[in-house]
Design an enzyme around this catalytic site. Structure first.
Site, PDB file in Angstrom:
ATOM      1  N   SER A 175       0.843  -1.200   0.000  1.00 29.23           N
ATOM      2  CA  SER A 175       0.000   0.000   0.000  1.00 29.23           C
ATOM      3  C   SER A 175       0.877   1.248   0.000  1.00 29.23           C
ATOM      4  O   SER A 175       0.387   2.342  -0.271  1.00 29.23           O
ATOM      5  CB  SER A 175      -0.925   0.005   1.223  1.00 29.23           C
ATOM      6  OG  SER A 175      -0.193  -0.225   2.413  1.00 29.23           O
TER       7      SER A 175
ATOM      8  N   ASP B  16       5.790  -7.124   2.597  1.00 30.60           N
ATOM      9  CA  ASP B  16       4.756  -7.481   1.624  1.00 30.60           C
ATOM     10  C   ASP B  16       5.396  -7.743   0.255  1.00 30.60           C
ATOM     11  O   ASP B  16       6.082  -6.861  -0.287  1.00 30.60           O
ATOM     12  CB  ASP B  16       3.785  -6.302   1.524  1.00 30.60           C
ATOM     13  CG  ASP B  16       2.377  -6.717   1.188  1.00 30.60           C
ATOM     14  OD1 ASP B  16       2.108  -7.929   1.057  1.00 30.60           O
ATOM     15  OD2 ASP B  16       1.523  -5.812   1.056  1.00 30.60           O
TER      16      ASP B  16
ATOM     17  N   GLU C 107      -0.269 -12.306  -1.686  1.00 26.25           N
ATOM     18  CA  GLU C 107      -1.706 -12.316  -1.969  1.00 26.25           C
ATOM     19  C   GLU C 107      -2.110 -13.546  -2.774  1.00 26.25           C
ATOM     20  O   GLU C 107      -1.361 -13.986  -3.651  1.00 26.25           O
ATOM     21  CB  GLU C 107      -2.087 -11.061  -2.770  1.00 26.25           C
ATOM     22  CG  GLU C 107      -1.840  -9.766  -2.024  1.00 26.25           C
ATOM     23  CD  GLU C 107      -2.262  -8.530  -2.822  1.00 26.25           C
ATOM     24  OE1 GLU C 107      -2.848  -8.659  -3.920  1.00 26.25           O
ATOM     25  OE2 GLU C 107      -1.999  -7.415  -2.329  1.00 26.25           O
TER      26      GLU C 107
ATOM     27  N   GLU D 217      -9.299  -9.349   3.555  1.00 24.46           N
ATOM     28  CA  GLU D 217      -9.568  -7.947   3.198  1.00 24.46           C
ATOM     29  C   GLU D 217     -10.903  -7.802   2.490  1.00 24.46           C
ATOM     30  O   GLU D 217     -11.188  -8.502   1.507  1.00 24.46           O
ATOM     31  CB  GLU D 217      -8.435  -7.401   2.300  1.00 24.46           C
ATOM     32  CG  GLU D 217      -8.687  -5.942   1.908  1.00 24.46           C
ATOM     33  CD  GLU D 217      -7.479  -5.214   1.349  1.00 24.46           C
ATOM     34  OE1 GLU D 217      -6.357  -5.774   1.349  1.00 24.46           O
ATOM     35  OE2 GLU D 217      -7.667  -4.059   0.903  1.00 24.46           O
TER      36      GLU D 217
HETATM   37  O1  KIV Z   1      -0.458  -3.411   1.566  1.00 23.59           O
HETATM   38  C1  KIV Z   1      -1.138  -3.346   2.602  1.00 23.59           C
HETATM   39  O2  KIV Z   1      -1.103  -2.371   3.374  1.00 23.59           O
HETATM   40  C2  KIV Z   1      -1.992  -4.487   2.904  1.00 23.59           C
HETATM   41  C3  KIV Z   1      -2.991  -4.302   3.996  1.00 23.59           C
HETATM   42  C4  KIV Z   1      -4.122  -3.512   3.485  1.00 23.59           C
HETATM   43  C5  KIV Z   1      -3.412  -5.588   4.574  1.00 23.59           C
HETATM   44  O3  KIV Z   1      -1.896  -5.485   2.271  1.00 23.59           O
END
Ligand code: KIV
Length: 275
Positions: free
Chosen positions: A45, A83, A115, A182
């Site tokens: 994000s 992530d 994901e 989500e």
């Molecule tokens: O990238 C992010 O911040 C996320 C959250 C919304 C879980 O994947």
């Protein structure tokens, strides 16, 4: 107390709610960590809230590693989860393992998130086999925005809802230690949370999840391009910042800042010698 993957598993068993927030830099990570969250996600994000992209697809491994390193430097107790960005794990198992490993080896994260449901089970198995803890993420998976046709609630018909339950079980079997849910209906998230033995961390998935996560700019009202329904503004930091910046501009233009208390002094003799 230092959080680890075991903390997450124990919390599920004990019925204790888990808390996570996102962070992308040293000073925010430090503040968030000091407040006692269980986990900090360096989310992709960051593409939207820090870099100003319209979605997360342009975020690269270099972006993620750069920000994860900063967050790790500011974190003492929270579990730092990096992530995996778009195209860092989809193309091959080899890329998936290598890129996941970079989060631990180069950035110092303790786990990664990726994901997808059943379709990414081979990647999850390969990464876990390399001794890297993996957090899953199903429901609205923003990297699939073009397949979904927008950022929309997922699982609101019986076929999609059943598929989400199946996906959760399959990625649990593949080895994830927790699952981000989500933007799915609250009752469905509650059902999924009961069907798996690992903790579910909800964002837009209701109070029946085992924990919650929010993007800090959303919950502090620092990102105002749009406000998802699931976001609660816990503080109005955006307005506080505006007020601080405006006061600074006013004081500089009026000549009241900097005042003597913010200035360094020079010995009068030295000063005289300069004229
Ligand atoms: O990238 C992010 O911040 C996320 C959250 C919304 C879980 O994947």
């Amino acid at each position: 107390m230092k959080n680890s993957v075991s903390t997450f598993i124990s919390a599920k068993k004990a019925g204790t709610k888990l808390t996570m927030l996102t962070a992308y830099d040293y000073s925010m990570a430090k503040i968030i960590d000091e407040c006692g969250v269980n986990g900090i996600l360096v989310g992709d994000s960051l593409g939207m809230v820090c870099l100003g992209y319209k979605d997360t697809l342009s975020v690269t491994m270099d972006d993620m590693l750069h920000h994860t390193k900063a967050v790790v430097r500011g974190t003492k107790n929270a579990l730092v989860v990096g992530d995996m960005p778009f195209m860092s794990y989809q193309s091959s198992l080899c890329d998936a393992v290598k890129n996941a490993g970079r989060f631990l080896q180069e950035a110092g994260a303790s786990a990664i998130k990726l994901e997808g449901g059943a379709v990414v089970c081979p990647q999850i198995k390969a990464i876990v086999a390399a001794q890297i803890p993996v957090m899953g993420h199903i429901g609205l998976t923003p990297q699939s925005v073009n397949m979904f046709g927008g950022f929309k609630v997922q699982g609101n018909n019986s076929i999609d809802a059943k598929k989400l339950i199946e996906d959760a079980k399959k990625i649990e079997d593949a080895g994830v230690f927790a699952i981000t849910l989500e933007c799915i209906p609250a009752k469905l998230a509650e059902l999924i949370s009961k069907e798996v033995t690992i903790p579910t961390i909800g964002i837009g998935a209701g109070g029946g999840c085992d924990g919650q996560i929010l993007v800090y700019q959303d919950m502090l009202n620092m990102f105002e391009d749009f406000k998802p329904k699931f976001v609660k503004r816990f503080a109005n930091v955006g307005d506080l910042m505006r007020s601080g910046f405006k006061s600074y501009i006013k004081e500089v233009t009026e000549g009241t800042f900097p005042s003597s208390e913010h200035c360094f002094k020079i010995n009068d003799e030295i000063l005289k010698s300069l004229y």
